[in-house]
Design an enzyme around this catalytic site. Structure first.
Site, short mmCIF file in Angstrom:
data_model
loop_
_atom_site.label_atom_id
_atom_site.label_comp_id
_atom_site.label_asym_id
_atom_site.label_seq_id
_atom_site.Cartn_x
_atom_site.Cartn_y
_atom_site.Cartn_z
N HIS A 54 3.07 9.68 2.55
CA HIS A 54 2.56 8.66 3.47
C HIS A 54 2.92 8.92 4.94
O HIS A 54 2.13 8.68 5.84
CB HIS A 54 3.11 7.29 3.02
CG HIS A 54 2.25 6.14 3.43
ND1 HIS A 54 2.11 5.01 2.67
CD2 HIS A 54 1.49 5.94 4.53
CE1 HIS A 54 1.29 4.17 3.28
NE2 HIS A 54 0.92 4.70 4.41
N ASP B 148 -8.38 2.92 -1.81
CA ASP B 148 -7.18 3.51 -1.21
C ASP B 148 -6.05 2.48 -1.21
O ASP B 148 -6.18 1.40 -0.64
CB ASP B 148 -7.50 3.92 0.24
CG ASP B 148 -6.32 4.60 0.90
OD1 ASP B 148 -6.24 5.84 0.81
OD2 ASP B 148 -5.48 3.90 1.50
N TYR C 76 2.16 -0.80 0.05
CA TYR C 76 1.28 -1.97 0.22
C TYR C 76 1.62 -3.08 -0.78
O TYR C 76 1.14 -4.20 -0.64
CB TYR C 76 -0.21 -1.61 0.05
CG TYR C 76 -0.77 -0.57 0.97
CD1 TYR C 76 -0.08 -0.12 2.09
CD2 TYR C 76 -2.03 -0.02 0.74
CE1 TYR C 76 -0.62 0.86 2.92
CE2 TYR C 76 -2.58 0.94 1.58
CZ TYR C 76 -1.87 1.39 2.65
OH TYR C 76 -2.41 2.35 3.47
N LYS D 198 0.02 6.53 -2.44
CA LYS D 198 0.86 7.33 -1.53
C LYS D 198 2.35 7.15 -1.81
O LYS D 198 2.78 6.06 -2.21
CB LYS D 198 0.58 6.93 -0.07
CG LYS D 198 -0.90 6.82 0.25
CD LYS D 198 -1.19 6.53 1.71
CE LYS D 198 -2.66 6.18 1.89
NZ LYS D 198 -2.98 4.76 1.70
#
Ligand code: A2P
Length: 282
Positions: free
Chosen positions: A110, A47, A52, A77
């Site tokens: 998200h 994931d 990120y 996402k």
């Protein structure tokens, strides 16, 4: 669930390995190593998210693992700086480029209510989601869904789109059970993925969990992950340490009793309260 590669079946029939490896707050070499260790340890579900800032390293680790693409379930996402049909399509393709893949297994919105689009967020979620639906039709994504959505966000979306979300990824850990949204998703056959199943590391001071860990001869992390699975959630534990990554996958040789599940279910939240999703400042 009996092993790491056992699957839940999403509401469109796509199978998803029952524990995902989380990569939030890992970047660079740390993200690369941890994903590689996770794959070596048998995880087949990774994931990540555009925000990120690790999609390239995650993709490189996947490639370097030597495991075939079809064996690995990859989620990423759409971040809050992007909304609308065309921009969502472009952002999704850009994530795929960074990951080095030609399809995604799961793509999620998200957050429901980014500060940048607050005035018009519901309509824009629908536009973004329609782009995701079209990417499904084009064979670029196998499943789609959302993250951090509350009931009112889900209801609005579901009224206006064709494909029911397959997943809602939300914060769920002992002490934080989000009962109403969970019940809504269960009623609608939307799989609940649990992010921060270890309370982002702060769960380890909870005495009740320490007692259960001792009783079962397991670590607190293993108790939390097992709890999540027994709730029917799909936990996404994250670690940057090889021995912990392995430990977090060893949760199939014991079962929490009904009484102990009840104890965990009624724990107060000792950790950070859930953010006010509609008033976040990002
Ligand atoms: P680290 O990455 O240094 O191993 P969550 O999955 O809820 O976001 O929690 C992740 C946090 O929990 C990270 O700080 C991670 O630290 C820590 N962690 C993950 N697995 C374990 C474990 N088995 N034992 C102790 N800490 C862990």
């Amino acid at each position: 669930m009996k092993k790491l590669t056992d699957t839940y079946v999403l509401n469109n029939g796509v199978k998803i390995p029952c524990i995902g490896f989380g990569t939030w707050q890992s970047t660079g070499e740390e993200a690369y190593n941890s994903v590689l260790w996770a794959l070596e340890s048998g995880y087949r579900h990774i994931d990540t998210a555009a925000v990120y800032k690790n999609e390239e390293m995650v993709g490189k680790a996947i490639k370097d693992s030597g495991i075939s693409r079809e064996e690995i379930f990859i989620t990423t996402k759409l971040w809050n700086d992007v909304r609308g049909y065309e921009d969502t399509k472009a952002a999704c393709l850009e994530s795929m480029r960074k990951l080095g893949v030609d399809y995604l297994d799961l793509y999620l919105i998200h957050w429901p209510n980014p500060v940048k689009y607050r005035e018009n967020h519901l309509a824009l979620n629908v536009e973004s989601y329609r782009a995701m639906e079209d990417l499904v039709k084009e064979g670029k994504i196998r499943a789609i869904g959302v993250s951090n959505f509350l009931i009112h966000h889900l209801e609005d979306l579901m009224k206006n789109v064709t494909i029911k979300p397959q997943v809602n990824q939300i914060k769920l850990h002992p002490g934080l059970i989000q009962k109403e949204v969970c019940e809504f998703c269960e009623r609608n056959n939307i799989l609940l993925e649990a992010y921060s199943p270890l309370g982002t590391g702060k769960i380890f001071e909870v005495q009740e969990l320490a007692k259960l860990a001792e009783k079962y001869g397991k670590s607190i992390a293993q108790i939390c992950i097992r709890y999540s699975l027994q709730k029917g959630f799909l936990p996404l534990p994250k670690s940057t340490h090889k021995e912990r990554i392995i430990q977090n996958s060893e949760v199939f040789d014991f079962e929490l009793s009904k009484e102990d599940m009840d104890i965990i279910d009624t724990l107060p939240n000792y950790l950070a309260p859930l953010k006010d999703i509609d008033n976040i400042n990002y």
